[in-house]
Design an enzyme around this catalytic site. Structure first.
Site, PDB file in Angstrom:
ATOM      1  N   GLU A 139       0.836  -1.215   0.000  1.00 41.50           N
ATOM      2  CA  GLU A 139       0.000   0.000   0.000  1.00 41.50           C
ATOM      3  C   GLU A 139       0.866   1.258   0.000  1.00 41.50           C
ATOM      4  OE1 GLU A 139      -0.451  -2.434   2.516  1.00 41.50           O
ATOM      5  OE2 GLU A 139      -1.870  -3.449   1.201  1.00 41.50           O
ATOM      6  N   LYS A 208      15.127  -5.213 -12.139  1.00 44.59           N
ATOM      7  CA  LYS A 208      14.012  -4.262 -12.072  1.00 44.59           C
ATOM      8  C   LYS A 208      13.848  -3.625 -10.690  1.00 44.59           C
ATOM      9  CE  LYS A 208      10.905  -7.076 -14.036  1.00 44.59           C
ATOM     10  NZ  LYS A 208       9.638  -7.505 -14.619  1.00 44.59           N
TER      11      LYS A 208
HETATM   12  P1  NAD Z   1       6.603  -7.801   0.874  1.00 44.46           P
HETATM   13  O1  NAD Z   1       7.862  -7.083   0.605  1.00 44.46           O
HETATM   14  O2  NAD Z   1       5.370  -6.985   1.047  1.00 44.46           O
HETATM   15  O3  NAD Z   1       6.790  -8.725   2.144  1.00 44.46           O
HETATM   16  C1  NAD Z   1       5.720  -9.507   2.605  1.00 44.46           C
HETATM   17  C2  NAD Z   1       5.507  -9.364   4.104  1.00 44.46           C
HETATM   18  O4  NAD Z   1       6.476 -10.130   4.798  1.00 44.46           O
HETATM   19  C3  NAD Z   1       5.653  -7.949   4.641  1.00 44.46           C
HETATM   20  O5  NAD Z   1       4.630  -7.742   5.581  1.00 44.46           O
HETATM   21  C4  NAD Z   1       7.006  -7.943   5.341  1.00 44.46           C
HETATM   22  O6  NAD Z   1       7.035  -7.017   6.397  1.00 44.46           O
HETATM   23  C5  NAD Z   1       7.083  -9.352   5.851  1.00 44.46           C
HETATM   24  N1  NAD Z   1       8.420  -9.918   5.998  1.00 44.46           N
HETATM   25  C6  NAD Z   1       9.488  -9.786   5.179  1.00 44.46           C
HETATM   26  N2  NAD Z   1      10.486 -10.586   5.585  1.00 44.46           N
HETATM   27  C7  NAD Z   1      10.059 -11.221   6.705  1.00 44.46           C
HETATM   28  C8  NAD Z   1      10.647 -12.181   7.553  1.00 44.46           C
HETATM   29  N3  NAD Z   1      11.854 -12.694   7.318  1.00 44.46           N
HETATM   30  N4  NAD Z   1       9.925 -12.624   8.619  1.00 44.46           N
HETATM   31  C9  NAD Z   1       8.668 -12.178   8.835  1.00 44.46           C
HETATM   32  N5  NAD Z   1       8.056 -11.275   8.050  1.00 44.46           N
HETATM   33  C10 NAD Z   1       8.750 -10.806   6.979  1.00 44.46           C
HETATM   34  O7  NAD Z   1       6.240  -8.847  -0.295  1.00 44.46           O
HETATM   35  P2  NAD Z   1       7.105  -9.855  -1.184  1.00 44.46           P
HETATM   36  O8  NAD Z   1       6.194 -10.962  -1.484  1.00 44.46           O
HETATM   37  O9  NAD Z   1       8.426 -10.127  -0.613  1.00 44.46           O
HETATM   38  O10 NAD Z   1       7.353  -9.013  -2.515  1.00 44.46           O
HETATM   39  C11 NAD Z   1       6.280  -8.559  -3.311  1.00 44.46           C
HETATM   40  C12 NAD Z   1       6.754  -7.348  -4.078  1.00 44.46           C
HETATM   41  O11 NAD Z   1       7.863  -7.721  -4.892  1.00 44.46           O
HETATM   42  C13 NAD Z   1       5.697  -6.776  -5.005  1.00 44.46           C
HETATM   43  O12 NAD Z   1       5.622  -5.390  -4.812  1.00 44.46           O
HETATM   44  C14 NAD Z   1       6.209  -7.107  -6.394  1.00 44.46           C
HETATM   45  O13 NAD Z   1       5.861  -6.092  -7.330  1.00 44.46           O
HETATM   46  C15 NAD Z   1       7.688  -7.146  -6.164  1.00 44.46           C
HETATM   47  N6  NAD Z   1       8.393  -7.974  -7.149  1.00 44.46           N
HETATM   48  C16 NAD Z   1       9.416  -7.433  -7.828  1.00 44.46           C
HETATM   49  C17 NAD Z   1      10.108  -8.192  -8.751  1.00 44.46           C
HETATM   50  C18 NAD Z   1      11.270  -7.592  -9.487  1.00 44.46           C
HETATM   51  O14 NAD Z   1      11.754  -8.214 -10.440  1.00 44.46           O
HETATM   52  N7  NAD Z   1      11.767  -6.454  -9.099  1.00 44.46           N
HETATM   53  C19 NAD Z   1       9.746  -9.525  -8.987  1.00 44.46           C
HETATM   54  C20 NAD Z   1       8.690 -10.068  -8.255  1.00 44.46           C
HETATM   55  C21 NAD Z   1       8.020  -9.289  -7.327  1.00 44.46           C
END
Ligand code: NAD
Length: 447
Positions: A139, A208
């Site tokens: 968000e 990216k």
């Molecule tokens: P996120 O970064 O929102 O993390 C998910 C949740 O896990 C969050 O609430 C975070 O606080 C918590 N968290 C993180 N590490 C933790 C840990 N070790 N222990 C407990 N809680 C933890 O989500 P995500 O799934 O990691 O990433 C999704 C994002 O990645 C999206 O915004 C997507 O667009 C992006 N993304 C980017 C690429 C790229 O190539 N750049 C590829 C895929 C996804």
């Protein structure tokens, strides 16, 4: 106007560039080159009665390291401080008596869990460190976070040549910090330390960066890889099980597209991997001889991902196998936000496409069934009520619009193999696949 410009030019000359005594000079391509450093860049010049046209070709090489390691926050482990440097660079840096400094951006939740260890690490390594915890949630994934980082980086004052910015967190944190780093002084090196499975196998290994903008996912961003990514699975121990399944969807994507062995591993060991949060058992330290399934599955996921990304870092080629599961899912994810996590939406998209592949005769009924069972074993959703036929059709239309007017659809053609299809799915195939998918999986829940 443009065609006049081009057609008006007739004589072309190509030049190499050689550096002699600090000055770059152009030398005609065929001539004997002066002694000096030869650049990979070249300039060609076209002359006509309208004037001159110079075309500059300047290949830019990015090199970055992806390092799997253990106990990254142990002060005895050099990786976090020096892992981004090769041996020669490291020698040069260690001979420098400058005090060590690092700027670290960390996801707030991760800071709560690991922040004191991060602070301890840098203290023990006598490094001046600024740690900035931020609420890097989907968000909040916008320009405001980028500005906050940039203000603090500027205040801390980093040497952009020797003090990479470090990002520790999930994909949101890594994407936001990457964008901030790519903007600061036009490009400041940065390091990614993923702490979720999804960011470990996906967001951290490519180039990216990005933030959401104008209601669109990752609408602002850049293609600037980190100088290094450090992968430590021990962070997964604190992840909720749903986040593990979420990351497994991206691993399954790579398995379905290009690695039957990985598929069979996930099929046989998926539940165990979930249950153990992909931790290796401690007695099994010699990974080279006895690679356990957590080590093997994450290694293959990273290797297959790097194979697909490295030759196409800028995504110039739109035929990308890694787009499997990403045709309908962006629309679905935004439509039901925050009900589905990214990997969950990707899995629903993949499950539907498996039915399309079956309907097209690319997958047997047995292969289709095995894939669906594997997904359920990974505790991933395989169907969603908001993934309507209308949404599917709209997503496919949007996709064609954004792919230069042509269809590019990766589909499995067996277990662990796939092809990109350029023809639109026929209406009757789409309808039949949708109907079967709904009939067979709508009551699957999260078995
Ligand atoms: P996120 O970064 O929102 O993390 C998910 C949740 O896990 C969050 O609430 C975070 O606080 C918590 N968290 C993180 N590490 C933790 C840990 N070790 N222990 C407990 N809680 C933890 O989500 P995500 O799934 O990691 O990433 C999704 C994002 O990645 C999206 O915004 C997507 O667009 C992006 N993304 C980017 C690429 C790229 O190539 N750049 C590829 C895929 C996804």
């Amino acid at each position: 106007m443009l065609s006049n410009l081009n057609s008006g030019h007739s004589q072309q000359a190509k030049f190499n560039l050689v550096q002699v005594k600090g000055t770059w000079i152009r030398q005609p391509e065929q001539s004997q080159l002066a002694e000096g450093k030869l650049s990979d860049a070249e300039i060609s010049q076209n002359k006509s009665e309208n004037g001159l046209l110079w075309t500059v070709v300047s290949p830019i090489i990015f090199s970055y390291r992806v390092i799997q390691c253990r106990n990254i926050l142990d002060p005895g482990n050099d990786t976090l401080l020096w892992g981004h440097l090769g041996d020669e660079e490291l020698k040069g840096t260690l001979s420098n008596s400058k005090p060590l400094r690092r700027f670290v951006v960390i996801d707030e939740t991760v800071n709560h869990l690991y922040g004191s260890q991060v602070a301890q690490y840098f203290k023990a390594r006598k490094t001046v460190c600024k740690i900035l915890p931020l609420p890097t949630t989907e968000e909040n994934k916008g320009l405001e976070l980028v500005t906050r980082i940039l203000e603090q980086v500027h205040e801390f004052g980093i040497d952009r040549r020797s003090e990479p910015i470090i990002a520790i967190g999930g994909g949101v944190c890594l994407d936001v910090v990457g964008l901030a780093a790519s903007l600061y002084r036009r490009r400041t090196p940065y390091i990614r330390v993923p702490t979720t499975l999804l960011s470990y196998v996906d967001a951290s290994v490519g180039a990216k960066t990005g933030v959401n903008f104008a209601g669109g996912k990752n609408k602002l961003g850049s293609y600037v890889p980190p100088v290094a990514t450090f992968l430590d699975r021990s962070f997964f121990q604190t992840l909720p099980p749903r986040q593990i399944s979420n990351g497994m969807a991206e691993m399954l994507k790579m398995a379905l597209m290009k690695h039957r062995g990985l598929f069979e591993l996930l099929e046989a060991e998926g539940r165990k991997l979930l249950h153990t949060k992909l931790q290796s058992c401690e007695s099994n330290n010699d990974v080279s001889e006895h690679e356990d399934c957590a080590t093997a599955s994450t290694r293959i996921a990273i290797e297959t991902m790097l194979e697909e990304l490295a030759p196409n870092l800028w995504e110039d080629d739109l035929d990308r196998l890694v787009d499997f599961g990403h045709l309908i899912s962006p629309e679905l994810e935004m439509c039901v936000l925050p009900a589905l996590l990214h990997g969950e939406a990707v899995n629903i998209d993949m499950a539907f496409m498996v039915y399309v592949a079956h309907q097209r005769g690319l997958l047997t009924a047995d292969e289709k069934e095995r894939i669906v069972q594997c997904m359920l074993g990974l505790e991933l959703p395989v169907w969603h009520q908001d993934c309507t036929l209308a949404l599917v059709q709209k997503s496919l239309r949007e996709r064609v619009k954004h792919s230069g007017g042509s269809v590019r659809m990766p589909l499995p053609t067996g277990l662990g193999q796939a092809e990109i299809f350029h023809d639109m799915i026929e209406d009757n195939i789409l309808h039949q696949a949708y109907q079967k998918w709904t009939d067979e999986l709508s009551d699957s829940g999260n078995k």
